[in-house]
Design a protein around this motif. Structure first.
Motif: not given
Length: 376
Positions: A329-346
């Protein structure tokens, strides 16, 4: 990148036993060296099959290693070691178990704390034996001098590097991986691949390491799909175990780069297994780096059995397809990562300079965010 005139130092276990049926070599080594009190550090599954190691004497098992272990997990293992007072520590499992075993071996006597040893070569010494036995084909931790745990307060990886955490013996028995399910086989296989690829495209890449990196890539290309399709394929399992070991050889003198740095927040923040996190990120970083290392990128694809190219869009399509064909499964969204968290992860990933500074192409924080969005 380095050339043949650049000095380099390799640190590897003095003894490596490789091949199906070698697991009992652990007990033979322990007996030959007079070890009598062995602490096995393992996950719950492998804690139930320590008899395969052929150990004698008194044995205690810390069988509560978790994926992406944090400092609390380490503290629990250290408490068991303090109670049992071993003269030998055995890591038995995936990278998490082997990393905790390294830290237990150097910290269990209380002479130093974790905070005192974080970083390169800050460990004062080791007073017990250390053996490593991998049961997955991914991390190559059995061959290396690094260990990582997560600080739950900051969600950051704490990395310890020390020659004192190098195993006295690494036993790589591919038969121990026969029980690994297809999904984990695929994801850990991409982790081994990422180690080799990130070393081969690294700013510190060196001919002495390139040979292991490139052969590790070839082995993954030849055997990973076979092992996913048929877990009982012993030749494929052996090929992946060797690829993982070669990836471990790459980590010491060269190490990983942006791929691992970008993948880490997926594990620390969202508890995605290390192999899975690297798999999700791998094609995107390979394509991002292609303009900086075009010839090596084409060689990587060819070694995987794909069409040689350095055009980023084609690199991404082929590497992504390679992972998809494995059922990952190559999509982070399908692995439970919220889009709102991407900036914090960066924000978190950009601080991992020990790896980002190895990357052949500079990444800004917005570049990392773009990679996350592409993988989302």
């Amino acid at each position: 990148m380095a050339d043949l005139t650049t000095p380099i130092e390799l640190q590897r276990p003095p003894v490596v036993k490789f091949g199906p049926g070698t697991a009992p070599e652990v007990g033979a080594f322990a007996a030959a060296h007079g070890y009598r009190r062995t602490l096995v550090v393992a996950d719950a599954f492998n804690a139930g099959r320590t008899a395969l190691l052929g150990l004698g004497g008194e044995i205690a098992v810390f069988g509560r290693v978790v994926p992406e272990p944090d400092t609390e997990n380490l503290d629990a293992a250290l408490a068991e070691a303090a109670r049992f007072e071993p003269d030998l520590v055995v890591g038995f499992g995936g990278g998490s178990a082997m990393d905790l075993a390294k830290l237990v071996a150097v910290l269990h006597d209380g002479h130093q704390t974790l905070a005192e040893v974080v970083g390169p070569e800050r460990v004062a010494g080791r007073r017990v034996g250390l053996l490593q036995v991998p049961t997955t084909a991914g991390t190559g931790s059995e061959a290396g001098t690094r260990a990582l745990v997560t600080d739950p307060r900051t969600s950051a990886k704490l990395a310890v590097q020390s020659r004192f955490m190098l195993a006295d013996l690494a036993v790589v028995d591919p038969d121990l991986t026969l029980t690994v399910p297809p999904q984990v086989t695929a994801e850990t296989g991409i982790d081994a691949l990422a180690h080799c690829v990130e070393a081969y495209t690294n700013r510190k890449a060196h001919p002495l390491v390139d040979i292991h990196a490139l052969e590790g890539i070839r082995l993954v290309g030849r055997y990973l799909k076979r092992a996913v399709a048929n877990g009982a394929d012993r030749e494929a399992r052996a090929g992946l175990a060797l690829a993982s070991l070669y990836g471990g050889y790459c980590l010491g003198p060269v190490n990983t780069a942006a791929g691992h740095a970008v993948a880490y927040p997926l594990g620390t923040r969202h508890h995605i297994a290390h192999g899975a996190a690297n798999a999700v990120i791998f094609p995107h970083v390979l394509a991002f780096n292609a303009p900086a290392v075009p010839e090596r990128t084409a060689t990587i694809l060819e070694a995987l059995g794909l069409a040689a190219t350095d055009e980023p869009d084609q690199v991404l399509a082929q590497a992504y397809g390679f992972c998809i064909d494995l059922g990952i499964e190559m999509r982070m969204a399908r692995r439970g990562v919220p889009e709102t968290d991407l900036a914090t992860m960066a924000d978190e990933a950009i601080t991992i300079r020990r790896l980002l500074d190895n990357n052949p192409r500079d990444l800004a924080r917005d570049d990392i965010l773009a990679l996350y969005r592409a993988a989302f």
